[in-house]
Design a protein around this motif. Structure first.
Motif, short mmCIF file in Angstrom:
data_model
loop_
_atom_site.label_atom_id
_atom_site.label_comp_id
_atom_site.label_asym_id
_atom_site.label_seq_id
_atom_site.Cartn_x
_atom_site.Cartn_y
_atom_site.Cartn_z
N ARG A 1 40.50 46.32 38.78
CA ARG A 1 39.73 47.13 39.95
C ARG A 1 40.69 48.37 40.07
O ARG A 1 41.93 48.12 40.26
CB ARG A 1 39.50 46.23 40.99
CG ARG A 1 38.48 45.09 40.87
CD ARG A 1 36.98 45.81 40.22
NE ARG A 1 36.53 46.96 40.88
CZ ARG A 1 35.37 46.87 41.67
NH1 ARG A 1 34.93 45.68 41.86
NH2 ARG A 1 34.77 47.79 42.30
N GLU B 1 33.75 50.90 47.60
CA GLU B 1 32.87 49.74 47.61
C GLU B 1 32.87 48.83 48.70
O GLU B 1 32.04 48.37 49.30
CB GLU B 1 33.14 49.07 46.16
CG GLU B 1 32.25 47.89 46.26
CD GLU B 1 32.51 47.01 44.85
OE1 GLU B 1 33.00 47.47 43.83
OE2 GLU B 1 32.20 45.75 44.85
N LYS C 1 32.46 51.73 38.58
CA LYS C 1 32.78 51.18 39.87
C LYS C 1 33.36 51.77 40.77
O LYS C 1 34.60 52.62 40.81
CB LYS C 1 33.51 49.73 39.50
CG LYS C 1 32.58 48.63 38.87
CD LYS C 1 33.59 47.14 38.68
CE LYS C 1 32.71 46.47 37.92
NZ LYS C 1 33.43 45.56 37.22
#
Ligand SMILES: NC(=O)c1ccc[n+]([C@@H]2O[C@H](COP(=O)([O-])OP(=O)(O)OC[C@H]3O[C@@H](n4cnc5c(N)ncnc54)[C@H](O)[C@@H]3O)[C@@H](O)[C@H]2O)c1
Length: 320
Positions: free
Chosen positions: A29, A72, A3
């Motif tokens: 994250r 992102e 990610k």
């Protein structure tokens, strides 16, 4: 595929540090914080394990990273947040111009942008405050945020990833101590300001007669709305409030209940001509764009906050 990282500008501040803590501890994250430390506080980041960079939010190297697609999403929380600052040029440069540059960079990589707007955009227009209605700010801070919303809206059709503006109402909760500790004005929520007065045995002083109404929203709801915006498919501006206007006198009552004390407020004349007398978030656009609803009443939020404060915890908190 690994990610990508998430960028939070202004991440040393109240809302940014709570968002970072929740993203890291609850969602695992990888976060990058960029902050110029003009109003934020390193203490908010002691237990927030991520890359922290001291830089302007429109730093050239950072803009290149955004344009190159490193992130992102960009969460843009950085701003002059002291609403009593009257320097018009400075406010627009820091709050609006920098945001315009971030949007341009994000467009090159089609990166999602979620940014902090404000209920200050409504000024003293009649409540409930709905997106697109009564956007008539009373000060340069509110105007700088309205300009951000207008700039964002010009990108909607051209930018394939969503651009979401979150108009926060009066946010309170763990992680805002630094706003009471800077020189000059104290800008933390009145909940923290009066809690500290109560603990010091000082009177709780309110603008006459404590009946001004505001939409007070708990930090956990604000973080939750931000995290929801990471997967929303639409662009737009959304109010982020509790959806209920409450009087400052109600805060005094809630504090009294949480601390098991009876407070008799001292009322004095309000010196601020631009003070908002009644705000209340209309959440219809928020439901439509984010499919999000607040979870915390003023009573529950203050009770939770006071419990944390009584243990000496300053935050930031991980949103449940
Ligand atoms: N707290 C509220 O009630 C509220 C209400 C409406 C809107 N907002 C908006 O939410 C965002 C976050 O506010 P907050 O309450 O966390 O305030 P805060 O002052 O705690 O955080 C703002 C952070 O931005 C940083 N910063 C300022 N200028 C910068 C720059 N040019 N480059 C990099 N970093 C910079 C500061 O050092 C600080 O850490 C702001 O955009 C604010 O306008 C907050």
């Amino acid at each position: 595929m690994t990610k990508k990282q998430i960028l939070i500008t202004g991440g040393a501040g109240f809302i940014g540090s709570n968002l970072a803590a929740t993203f890291i501890k609850k969602h695992g994250r990888d976060i990058v914080i960029v902050d110029d430390f003009s109003s934020g506080d390193w203490k908010n980041l002691i237990h927030v394990d991520c890359e922290v960079r001291a830089a302007d939010c429109d730093d050239a190297a950072l803009l290149q990273e955004i344009a190159g697609g490193r992130y992102e999403a960009v969460y843009h929380e950085a701003a002059i947040t002291d609403t009593t600052v009257m320097n018009q040029r400075l406010m627009i440069e820091v709050n609006t111009n920098a945001f315009a540059k971030i949007l341009e960079a994000a467009h090159q990589s089609e990166t999602r942008v979620i940014y902090a707007s404000s209920a200050g955009t409504y000024g003293n227009s009649a409540a409930p405050n709905a997106i697109g209605v009564g956007e008539d700010p009373e000060n340069i801070y509110g105007f700088s945020k309205l300009l951000m919303d207008r700039i964002a809206s010009r990108w909607y059709g051209k930018h394939s990833a969503p651009i979401i503006g979150l108009r926060y109402f009066n946010v309170y909760g763990c992680g805002e101590h630094h706003k009471n500790e800077r020189d000059g004005t104290k800008t933390a929520s009145m909940i923290l300001q009066w809690y500290e007065k109560a603990k010091a045995g000082k009177p709780l002083r309110l603008f006459k007669y404590g009946e001004q109404m505001r939409d007070f929203v708990y930090i956990q709801d604000v973080v939750d709305a931000n995290i929801t915006a990471l997967t929303s498919t639409q662009s737009g501006v959304c109010n982020v409030g509790s959806g209920q206007a409450r009087a400052y006198n109600d805060i005094v009552d809630c504090l009294g209940k949480s601390l098991n004390q009876n407070f008799t407020p001292e009322y004095f004349d309000n010196p601020f001509p631009f003070f908002q007398m009644h705000t209340e978030a209309d959440l219809s656009e928020t439901s439509r764009i984010l499919n999000w609803q607040p979870q915390w009443s003023l009573e529950a939020g203050i009770e939770d906050y006071i419990q944390q404060l009584e243990t000496g915890f300053r935050g930031p908190q991980v949103s449940v």
